[in-house]
Enzyme design. Structure first.
Site, mmCIF file in Angstrom:
data_model
loop_
_atom_site.group_PDB
_atom_site.id
_atom_site.type_symbol
_atom_site.label_atom_id
_atom_site.label_comp_id
_atom_site.label_asym_id
_atom_site.label_seq_id
_atom_site.Cartn_x
_atom_site.Cartn_y
_atom_site.Cartn_z
ATOM 1 N N ARG A 130 51.571 36.686 40.371
ATOM 2 C CA ARG A 130 50.878 37.290 39.228
ATOM 3 C C ARG A 130 51.270 36.627 37.925
ATOM 4 N NH1 ARG A 130 53.165 42.905 39.730
ATOM 5 N NH2 ARG A 130 51.286 43.963 39.041
ATOM 6 N N LYS A 161 46.262 43.007 43.275
ATOM 7 C CA LYS A 161 46.201 41.677 42.664
ATOM 8 C C LYS A 161 44.778 41.343 42.205
ATOM 9 C CE LYS A 161 46.265 37.423 41.700
ATOM 10 N NZ LYS A 161 47.047 36.578 40.892
ATOM 11 N N HIS A 211 42.993 51.127 16.957
ATOM 12 C CA HIS A 211 43.014 52.423 17.658
ATOM 13 C C HIS A 211 44.064 52.358 18.768
ATOM 14 C CE1 HIS A 211 41.775 55.676 20.294
ATOM 15 N NE2 HIS A 211 41.054 56.159 19.295
ATOM 16 N N CYS A 223 41.326 31.694 38.945
ATOM 17 C CA CYS A 223 41.611 33.086 39.307
ATOM 18 C C CYS A 223 40.501 34.033 38.848
ATOM 19 C CB CYS A 223 42.940 33.502 38.696
ATOM 20 S SG CYS A 223 44.255 32.357 39.101
ATOM 21 N N TYR A 274 40.901 24.827 31.178
ATOM 22 C CA TYR A 274 40.225 26.131 31.273
ATOM 23 C C TYR A 274 40.682 27.108 30.210
ATOM 24 C CZ TYR A 274 44.078 28.698 33.532
ATOM 25 O OH TYR A 274 45.264 29.342 33.806
HETATM 26 N N1 SAJ Z 1 39.984 34.492 28.352
HETATM 27 C C1 SAJ Z 1 39.016 34.916 27.445
HETATM 28 N N2 SAJ Z 1 39.297 36.004 26.667
HETATM 29 C C2 SAJ Z 1 40.480 36.675 26.741
HETATM 30 C C3 SAJ Z 1 41.454 36.235 27.681
HETATM 31 C C4 SAJ Z 1 41.166 35.146 28.477
HETATM 32 O O1 SAJ Z 1 37.920 34.340 27.338
HETATM 33 O O2 SAJ Z 1 40.655 37.645 25.984
HETATM 34 C C5 SAJ Z 1 39.670 33.343 29.237
HETATM 35 C C6 SAJ Z 1 40.615 32.144 29.093
HETATM 36 O O3 SAJ Z 1 40.238 31.323 28.000
HETATM 37 C C7 SAJ Z 1 40.445 31.473 30.443
HETATM 38 C C8 SAJ Z 1 40.242 32.668 31.387
HETATM 39 O O4 SAJ Z 1 39.883 33.758 30.579
HETATM 40 O O5 SAJ Z 1 39.268 30.682 30.465
HETATM 41 C C9 SAJ Z 1 41.490 32.999 32.216
HETATM 42 O O6 SAJ Z 1 42.661 32.923 31.407
HETATM 43 P P1 SAJ Z 1 43.806 34.036 31.447
HETATM 44 O O7 SAJ Z 1 44.858 33.624 30.493
HETATM 45 O O8 SAJ Z 1 43.221 35.383 31.242
HETATM 46 O O9 SAJ Z 1 44.314 34.042 32.950
HETATM 47 P P2 SAJ Z 1 44.816 32.919 33.988
HETATM 48 O O10 SAJ Z 1 43.679 32.581 34.885
HETATM 49 O O11 SAJ Z 1 45.520 31.814 33.319
HETATM 50 O O12 SAJ Z 1 45.901 33.791 34.793
HETATM 51 C C10 SAJ Z 1 45.498 35.035 35.382
HETATM 52 C C11 SAJ Z 1 46.567 36.065 35.003
HETATM 53 N N3 SAJ Z 1 46.077 37.407 35.343
HETATM 54 C C12 SAJ Z 1 46.129 38.413 34.449
HETATM 55 O O13 SAJ Z 1 46.532 38.282 33.311
HETATM 56 C C13 SAJ Z 1 45.662 39.741 34.937
HETATM 57 C C14 SAJ Z 1 47.863 35.761 35.720
HETATM 58 O O14 SAJ Z 1 48.820 36.787 35.489
HETATM 59 C C15 SAJ Z 1 47.620 35.612 37.233
HETATM 60 O O15 SAJ Z 1 48.818 35.307 37.929
HETATM 61 C C16 SAJ Z 1 46.639 34.469 37.426
HETATM 62 O O16 SAJ Z 1 45.405 34.851 36.782
HETATM 63 C C17 SAJ Z 1 46.404 34.267 38.911
HETATM 64 O O17 SAJ Z 1 46.979 33.295 39.454
HETATM 65 O O18 SAJ Z 1 45.735 35.080 39.550
#
Ligand code: SAJ
Length: 441
Positions: A171, A223, A261, A277, A333
């Protein structure tokens, strides 16, 4: 192993490793080196000979803060070695990718063949009393049906008695993997209660976060729902950005104020949702319950549609420019990572190609990409517009005044809301953010 770090028996023979980690990618390599630097004798296994060689040289094939130092320490102290095939070990950790295949209209379905192959390769090495842990993200039921049942059938053993099998999903957030590996709570799902207890014993030795014990299928769904939660919330933020475009309101201000909020935490809109992911895991939930997952499917499709929406917006702004040339900044990404898998920029580039829009691509982090990456100056020279599709730190501190002479026209499309648009506007750029009307830039 230098000292016993958990209730689990450490290895007693020279030929048996404490831990065999199958798959030395973004999760497997940090996991293997974390255990190794804690004193476990670890064998890392990868089908890619280049990866095996790189790790044995104390080097890394992926970019992650702190990882090179940790791998070097683990290899130099002889606690970690890599091979292309597994060997006997007390515990086997499977950390291989779970790819997906496109079915129809962007709907993905899991391909569990890597997990199945990993199980096949460890089967000959398994001994009574071993623990097998699946860390790969997988659809509900995978640990039970593809790992536990497979071992039971092949060896005629009873899981929970002769062998222990658990799912302990990774995670960790890329960019913060090493810290999160030890600090995050872990959800540990056993095929039986004794399986979960054995796995808890293992992680207790290296994890500072809480260890939550449950069933394997619950852990799999937990997960997937963590990433689905994030994807659905980002879809809401992306929809809000579209609404703001329509109303001429600044989305960043709306989010900032709404998040004052105490029970609201709006996410941030962007150029789409990338990585290995979030764009995939929600489909694993859908696959397991298609009739019950309408919201998840709709959110996923909304996020998939963002690049097309943004390219449409860009085209209408650049309407008056003949044969525009774009400098695209960032194919990773997300910001400050080198990983370009499933990046929103890929889809933006495809759409530019479809429209014959000439594009130079610059990314100071990404080393591997399936089209040519150019240097910074080359990308901006003669360009009409800069399009930001990954929030790298390097872009934030760019000086727009230094670019005006180099570019033919001066447009900035910050799809990540990452740059100081006022600064760029003052330097003579026409600016659009994601859900930020020009007037507010
Ligand atoms: N993103 C947005 N808006 C946001 C947050 C993210 O557009 O507010 C985009 C990012 O730019 C990116 C994508 O979402 O393109 C994913 O980025 P991320 O930072 O949200 O997540 P990952 O893929 O790097 O990692 C996620 C994480 N999961 C969660 O936060 C719930 C990480 O903890 C997991 O271990 C990982 O997926 C995984 O391996 O599953």
């Amino acid at each position: 192993m230098t000292e016993p770090l958990s209730d689990a028996e450490p290895s007693t023979t020279d030929d048996t490793f404490d831990l065999c980690v199958v798959g030395l990618g973004y999760i497997g390599l940090p996991t293997a080196s974390m255990f190794a630097t804690q004193g476990y004798d670890v064998l890392g296994v990868d089908v890619d000979e280049h990866v095996v060689q790189t790790v044995n040289d104390g080097e890394i094939h992926i970019d992650e803060p702190g990882l090179r130092t940790m791998v070097q320490a683990a290899v130099n102290s002889d606690q970690l070695q890599a091979r292309s095939t597994p060997a006997p070990a007390d515990t086997f950790v499977i950390a291989v990718p779970t790819p997906s295949e496109e079915r129809e209209q962007g709907r993905l379905e899991s391909d569990l063949s890597y997990i199945e192959q990993a199980v096949e390769t460890i089967l000959p090495e398994l001994e009574r009393g071993n623990l097998v842990i699946l860390e790969s993200t997988s659809p509900p039921g995978t640990t039970l049906e593809r790992v536990a049942d497979h071992i039971e059938e092949d060896r005629d053993w009873t899981v929970g008695e002769d062998i222990h099998v658990a799912h302990c999903p990774e995670r960790v957030l890329p960019g913060r993997i090493l810290r999160e590996l030890t600090q995050n709570d872990r959800v540990i799902g056993g095929v039986t209660e004794s399986c979960a207890e054995r796995a808890v014993d293992l992680y207790r030795g290296v994890v500072d976060g809480e260890l939550h014990q449950t069933t394997a299928t619950t852990a799999e769904l937990v997960k997937l729902m963590e990433n689905t939660y994030r994807d659905v919330n980002i879809a809401l933020a992306n929809e809000l950005a579209n609404i703001c475009d329509h109303l001429g309101v600044d989305v960043t201000r709306v989010i900032e104020l709404a998040n004052c909020h105490p029970r609201v935490e709006l996410h941030h809109p962007g150029p789409g949702v990338g990585g290995h992911c979030l764009p995939i895991d929600p489909w694993f939930v859908v696959e397991s319950a298609p009739e019950q997952s309408n919201l998840i499917q709709q959110a996923r499709r909304l996020n998939q549609a963002v690049p097309r929406y943004l390219v449409g917006e860009l085209e209408s702004v650049l309407d008056s420019v003949t044969s525009p040339t774009i400098a695209l900044f960032g194919v990773a990404y997300k910001g400050n990572v080198d990983d370009a898998r499933e990046s929103p920029a890929r889809y933006v580039l495809e759409l530019f190609d479809e429209r014959n829009i000439e594009t130079d691509v610059y990314d100071p982090h990404v080393r591997q990409f399936d089209r040519e990456l150019t240097g910074f100056e080359e990308a901006v020279s003669g360009a009409d517009a800069i399009v930001v599709t990954a929030a790298h730190d390097e872009f934030k501190y760019l000086d727009p005044a230094g670019l005006t002479d180099l570019m033919r026209n001066h447009y900035l499309f910050d799809f990540c809301n990452h740059l100081d648009l006022q600064k760029w506007q003052q330097a003579g750029f026409t600016c659009r953010g994601r859900g930020v009307p020009e007037a507010d830039a």
